[in-house]
Design a protein around this motif. Sequence first.
Motif, mmCIF file in Angstrom:
data_model
loop_
_atom_site.group_PDB
_atom_site.id
_atom_site.type_symbol
_atom_site.label_atom_id
_atom_site.label_comp_id
_atom_site.label_asym_id
_atom_site.label_seq_id
_atom_site.Cartn_x
_atom_site.Cartn_y
_atom_site.Cartn_z
ATOM 1 N N TRP E 122 0.900 -1.263 -0.074
ATOM 2 C CA TRP E 122 -0.229 -0.187 -0.143
ATOM 3 C C TRP E 122 0.695 0.889 -0.052
ATOM 4 O O TRP E 122 1.198 2.106 -0.951
ATOM 5 C CB TRP E 122 -0.818 -0.033 0.787
ATOM 6 N N THR E 123 1.793 1.591 1.139
ATOM 7 C CA THR E 123 2.844 2.246 0.740
ATOM 8 C C THR E 123 3.681 2.853 0.559
ATOM 9 O O THR E 123 4.324 3.854 0.246
ATOM 10 C CB THR E 123 3.020 2.343 2.394
ATOM 11 N N ALA E 125 3.224 2.156 -3.466
ATOM 12 C CA ALA E 125 2.896 1.734 -4.969
ATOM 13 C C ALA E 125 3.150 3.265 -5.311
ATOM 14 O O ALA E 125 2.697 4.458 -4.670
ATOM 15 C CB ALA E 125 1.013 2.194 -4.775
ATOM 16 N N PRO E 304 -1.888 7.793 -5.527
ATOM 17 C CA PRO E 304 -2.290 9.195 -6.066
ATOM 18 C C PRO E 304 -1.405 9.959 -5.763
ATOM 19 O O PRO E 304 -1.614 10.888 -5.883
ATOM 20 C CB PRO E 304 -3.830 8.701 -4.891
ATOM 21 N N LYS E 308 3.893 9.216 0.683
ATOM 22 C CA LYS E 308 2.370 7.885 1.539
ATOM 23 C C LYS E 308 3.272 7.551 2.405
ATOM 24 O O LYS E 308 4.350 6.601 3.019
ATOM 25 C CB LYS E 308 2.441 6.921 0.444
ATOM 26 N N PRO F 101 -5.586 8.422 0.493
ATOM 27 C CA PRO F 101 -6.183 7.190 -0.583
ATOM 28 C C PRO F 101 -5.172 5.920 -0.537
ATOM 29 O O PRO F 101 -6.060 5.432 -0.785
ATOM 30 C CB PRO F 101 -5.183 7.707 -1.330
ATOM 31 N N ILE F 102 -3.667 5.752 0.399
ATOM 32 C CA ILE F 102 -3.237 4.467 0.455
ATOM 33 C C ILE F 102 -3.551 3.597 0.982
ATOM 34 O O ILE F 102 -3.351 2.692 0.964
ATOM 35 C CB ILE F 102 -1.330 4.691 0.315
ATOM 36 N N TYR F 103 -4.911 4.165 1.964
ATOM 37 C CA TYR F 103 -5.613 2.966 2.935
ATOM 38 C C TYR F 103 -6.699 2.854 2.449
ATOM 39 O O TYR F 103 -7.591 2.249 3.396
ATOM 40 C CB TYR F 103 -5.240 3.631 3.886
ATOM 41 N N ARG F 104 -7.107 3.239 1.047
ATOM 42 C CA ARG F 104 -8.059 3.157 0.775
ATOM 43 C C ARG F 104 -9.231 1.785 0.943
ATOM 44 O O ARG F 104 -10.629 1.446 1.382
ATOM 45 C CB ARG F 104 -8.557 3.855 -0.742
#
Lengths: 309, 309, 309, 309, 309, 309
Positions: E122-123, E125, E304, E308, F101-104
């Motif tokens: 996630w972090t 990306a 996004p 992050k 957003p990265i934790y969406r």
Amino acid sequence: MRQIWKNGEILPETEGKLSIYDSALLFGDMVFEMCRSFKGKHFKLRDHLERLYRSIKHVRIPLEMTIDQMEDACHEVTRANKFEPDDEHRLMINVSRGTLPIYRDTGDLGSNVIISDFPLRWTTAGMGKLFDTGINCVIPSQRQIPAHLLDPKVKNRSRMHYLMANIEVAQTKGENNWPLLLDQDGFITEGTGCNFFIIDQDSWVVTPEGRNVLRGVSRDFVCDLTECWKEQNIEPYDVYDAREAFVTGTPFCMLPVTSLNGVKIGDGKPGPIFTEALREWGKMVGVDIKAQIQAWDKGSVEGPSPYKF
Amino acid sequence: MRQIWKNGEILPETEGKLSIYDSALLFGDMVFEMCRSFKGKHFKLRDHLERLYRSIKHVRIPLEMTIDQMEDACHEVTRANKFEPDDEHRLMINVSRGTLPIYRDTGDLGSNVIISDFPLRWTTAGMGKLFDTGINCVIPSQRQIPAHLLDPKVKNRSRMHYLMANIEVAQTKGENNWPLLLDQDGFITEGTGCNFFIIDQDSWVVTPEGRNVLRGVSRDFVCDLTECWKEQNIEPYDVYDAREAFVTGTPFCMLPVTSLNGVKIGDGKPGPIFTEALREWGKMVGVDIKAQIQAWDKGSVEGPSPYKF
Amino acid sequence: MRQIWKNGEILPETEGKLSIYDSALLFGDMVFEMCRSFKGKHFKLRDHLERLYRSIKHVRIPLEMTIDQMEDACHEVTRANKFEPDDEHRLMINVSRGTLPIYRDTGDLGSNVIISDFPLRWTTAGMGKLFDTGINCVIPSQRQIPAHLLDPKVKNRSRMHYLMANIEVAQTKGENNWPLLLDQDGFITEGTGCNFFIIDQDSWVVTPEGRNVLRGVSRDFVCDLTECWKEQNIEPYDVYDAREAFVTGTPFCMLPVTSLNGVKIGDGKPGPIFTEALREWGKMVGVDIKAQIQAWDKGSVEGPSPYKF
Amino acid sequence: MRQIWKNGEILPETEGKLSIYDSALLFGDMVFEMCRSFKGKHFKLRDHLERLYRSIKHVRIPLEMTIDQMEDACHEVTRANKFEPDDEHRLMINVSRGTLPIYRDTGDLGSNVIISDFPLRWTTAGMGKLFDTGINCVIPSQRQIPAHLLDPKVKNRSRMHYLMANIEVAQTKGENNWPLLLDQDGFITEGTGCNFFIIDQDSWVVTPEGRNVLRGVSRDFVCDLTECWKEQNIEPYDVYDAREAFVTGTPFCMLPVTSLNGVKIGDGKPGPIFTEALREWGKMVGVDIKAQIQAWDKGSVEGPSPYKF
Amino acid sequence: MRQIWKNGEILPETEGKLSIYDSALLFGDMVFEMCRSFKGKHFKLRDHLERLYRSIKHVRIPLEMTIDQMEDACHEVTRANKFEPDDEHRLMINVSRGTLPIYRDTGDLGSNVIISDFPLRWTTAGMGKLFDTGINCVIPSQRQIPAHLLDPKVKNRSRMHYLMANIEVAQTKGENNWPLLLDQDGFITEGTGCNFFIIDQDSWVVTPEGRNVLRGVSRDFVCDLTECWKEQNIEPYDVYDAREAFVTGTPFCMLPVTSLNGVKIGDGKPGPIFTEALREWGKMVGVDIKAQIQAWDKGSVEGPSPYKF
Amino acid sequence: MRQIWKNGEILPETEGKLSIYDSALLFGDMVFEMCRSFKGKHFKLRDHLERLYRSIKHVRIPLEMTIDQMEDACHEVTRANKFEPDDEHRLMINVSRGTLPIYRDTGDLGSNVIISDFPLRWTTAGMGKLFDTGINCVIPSQRQIPAHLLDPKVKNRSRMHYLMANIEVAQTKGENNWPLLLDQDGFITEGTGCNFFIIDQDSWVVTPEGRNVLRGVSRDFVCDLTECWKEQNIEPYDVYDAREAFVTGTPFCMLPVTSLNGVKIGDGKPGPIFTEALREWGKMVGVDIKAQIQAWDKGSVEGPSPYKF
């Protein structure tokens, strides 16, 4: 022999001493006031004493003497001294916290109050001509200590930095140089013993905000003399562009500033607003201030330095 | 009666006074040193005097006395005083610029040197227990004045701000609170009369850079005692993360700091490096430093405040 | 007639001009270097050019000329000039961004490079005696601009504040006064055209951290000459306590600083480490640096001011 | 061919050059003014010249030319140039200290005065649309140099930091971005060539205190146009909360600011107070200011960058 | 469904919430850590937890849980989550002071500890390509808050200023822009979630002094990887002159910085020292760090924003 | 059970939670308002909401909800809660940017709005007596963060430094101590949740300039109540010399400040101007403010700390 008032007694001036174990000498921990007379009558004495008591409160000296008692003591010491008929009285009121407790074996604890009285002419020696020539303010590298570190509004004796500024400015070429301190933002604060004013292009009398300066009794008095005055941050640029400039201080009341760092202010001569204000002041106290100081200078030796407080 | 040395004469301690017209009392314009003996022999006296002469040079007091003459005077006054056998000597050497020229009618011009001598136990009263409990350093809102405005490396008497810090910290809850001043950048500088050290997680002995602090004689001595020491900017974060902390000062040599703002440092007890250094120091001077001070405390009244300089 | 190199051509020195529409004159937007020869051979030219290209990169002048081409141009202009046999070459390399686009009607766009070449003796006139007397550094009220506002490491032409410092210090009494700028923290930075060094009590050669100063080529060279040198924050206190002090600058290499603000450093004479370093430097370049400059001074008129860059 | 006035002579514009040995190019040591005409008549020329003479006084250029002579010279050069009927004159007056004495072999000593004259439309190219769209002020990381280090009230050529701000803001996304500089306290100062105003929620026209800004002639004029204006410290928060904002500058008079850092001010369109003031200004000088600039833009190439001084 | 550890229980991730009456949401009063695994094994977990406990001590959260219990909890929650085989674990440990006492009616008092666990990808990306292109560091106008006002060494949640910096830099043209914050002295501090390094011309690995930065675990690890590293104040000038630059952060370990404010560092490509250090790191943990992150990026949507945390 | 409004729904208070992946908990990135009712009617609700929307604009939360919708929601949640008849409503409105957003994967994106409503008496517990005794303001070493680094005019949740100030002042001896923060210039800013006022010797009501403070709704209201008020920089010296002092805050409206750092202000009792203003306020809202709060205190347990926001 001149007399002083010390902790309730009238004593010879030679008793005007403090122990090296007094907080005054250990920490520069003493607050003070200096005032003067006109025709032998003290000027704004109560205002000086009110400021003294604000200083005492700020540094928390546990003084038991009331302001009324202090005022009485001032008058008492004045009566005890007989000066030349043309002299004026200059009082110096010192209040210290007294001997530090760990040194109690060397003397009594408790605050010390010394009021001394001497001829005002001592502190104006050599200044007579300055009413005509004006002084040259010089900005030294030494800057004012900001009020949140050591407050100049509290008239205290930790003022080594003023002495260092005096020494620095004594190295400048030319005559009649007086130090004028900037603060950390580059704003003009005060001389090392006087407040600073300009008259701007719109004829406002402007003096620095009452922040990093002593809020002088003469400063207040001059403001009351004029219709249009304001406190405002002043920079050297503003001084170069001013019509006139002057300083105020208890012994000399007002002196014209005719240049800054050697650059002429206005036409480089004492200006009309200064001259009128000084005249007005003199009228109110019944003394020709300039003439009195110039008379004292005649026949006396020149003072050793232009800054004498 | 204790004796002092004043401008070349041995006089009773009661003569240890300065005129209110002396620059020392007018401007806080006096430099000084304080030293101590071990078993009656002065410790690092020459180092103190060298720093004194640096101070004199910095503030430009035109003193004619040489450092050798000053050292002789120190010994002379020490010999003139007979203390209890278990006492140690504490010298206080004050050098002022003297009476300001405009006040010359009140006394002689020229610098004043006063060396006084008194029992060291005065300045350590009540400190004995602190070797066991440690002190709690407290950061007051009063910040150190930066060196370019008033240099703490010059040991001078314009130190009202130290007194204000003392007063402020006296308002903190709990016991054994000593002020520790931050500079404008938030770095730790010094206590109001002592230098500060931490031992970091890598066992380095670290003390603030010699900038906004007095460069203490004890500070130097402790550094010489340890193998791994360095000067470095220290922040409260570093103290909270330290293994140990301590302060140094001439009268007590070293004291452990066991908390900062009430937060424990290490395990909240005097640490091994502190303990070893103090022991080593004692060995070199032939005195059990802690035992001596604790012995003085027995049977004496508690000192009035924890900061006594 | 002396020749210059300008945008690829060798031209008479009178063509060494820039339009008032050039960014150099509109914004002080020009970077530069100045170097010198020893026995006609350029000294550390490549080092100067590397610094020049760092400056160009920093201010983002889109110059197409490579550093090798620049070096060739330097040699070309040197060859074009015939000086007295005892002269040395002094090159001044100026690189501007060129005419601002909105003024494109007045001349071509694109960067301008001018390399001029003149006798070194111009810039050392009157300095000969200083090798013997030393200079007196004076700290003016004008402070150095911090690097994050205008970086002195980028050798650029927006340096009005240096000129203001020069003017201010010219008001100081005495001779041989050179300005030495403090930064906002009160640390010594540089003279207005030279780097500053002290030799401390432990014989370390110390110069201010490379932060608010030009990182001088001579500064680096002197450091290489000595075994024990370091960068460190220096305050006036440290200078008063130093054994020696000196400045470095391309035209004169090194000059002794024998006092600060009129207060003697060490014994007030050029010190042994300075003398040895200068001798060593001379040996490496085959020129008696002091003798050469003093010879030029003989029979020439005194230079108009002590600071000449 | 356009003509300039240079040290007393009318010369072709190509002579508008200064030597690389001039203090202007060596130190950014040049002061200047730029003014404009309306219908061929200079606007506030005397005000510009008075500010110029304040600058000259501040930096101590020993100019012998009087302000009246300067004004005559301005008119002389204007007469010497014949522009298109719809053009306006733009004068640029540069005053330098002249060749540095050590370079006296390269040219005459003494100050240099160059007055050039060119079509105003050069400096407004591409701005026409901004009267409708407004500009987006962007705060760069480059901060204003504080006045006590380099005074922006003295209109001088050491302004590399303005150019660096321009370069930085050119990296921002979007169009019509103009730099707006903060000072060290985070207060808004000025654009790199314009003064900044907001209209607050109480409909006061507010502009930053005249401290770290050029005290613009247009700034003063706009204040005179409105009834309720004041100088006050302004922060970005105040701008985001303002009803309107605009900038003033000699070439374009006034331009609306419709966003700050991309955040809309008010409804993101030129506001009524701006519009009315611009209309009023135009009426007083007999020119539709917006229409004139937009007319110039038609058929011309877009200017190369939004900031053009 | 992912699981979290909350105050002693394993719960679904949806329970990872805090009350609006918790001091964490009222004051940003929460400290935290984030760590990652390599091949499923936590990396430097104990180092992270030690820093967490320093943070807790600094802000004085009265937590009863020991560091060993905290470590057990981390392992417990890790075991509770089953990710894809190629995933790595990312733990986020939050410790808050809990509900403010005046809101005690809304819930229990006492500190809250929440440990969540989610896929590291996630972090990271969108970061895969950055190992090849490098990032462009951009200095925003938002400056770092100095440590004495809000200490970044204490990893806490009052970091609105980081978010504001992120928003500001998102307005810069071009790609791969990451904010890099200056402190008030103009020294580089850190990115908003990473530490910064340069390799200077002498091949030293240099990182800002541990003052106004988080003292990163990855920062320490990289220093251990290299032989020649030091902490030193770094200015933009130093970066433009560096050979290489990179950032470190827990999720991505290291990323090359190939330009600052759009100006190339070195040749504008990831440098050999960076490449070697990353390779070495990978070898020690048994993972090809770059390949792993690039593999995750394939087939996934772009993240996004480049920052992050 | 109390009810809250959350993203359009009325829910039980226990739903007043935010995810640990919400920017509010990750960055302290949440803005908020708190208001109160008099006799159940919200006071200055619209003013609070307008300030809220200024905060939202400043930090750029892309909220779609209009201010009118927000006002409706406030009324809706108020209606949903039934309190004791003598209670007043206290609303807390929180607006966060939402999940990063990265934790969406952990929840929905988009801003979160939570409005909670609880009895005002929670936040005034224990304050009743303070109307009679006054509070003692204490200046901690923790200084206010300057607005250009983190703007207190934007009412946001990154306020760890306020909490640290609270903790620090809790270490002061005596009772009723409330922190009062200085800024970097030593000017008084605000308490950690209240605005500060003095009445000076000329009977002006003076409050710090609206720079490093929240521009409080109660602050504005009090100014409207008095004829002579002004914003001005205030230093501790001014407070010691003031006639009266007080603080304003939404829950308690006004409280007298009777000492600063333990030093009495005026006669150390609530002053007549304070008393009259509070009475006037009460009259306008139909509530005896002091009596109401004191009534709540009767029979309730003492609040846990004097600062309650």
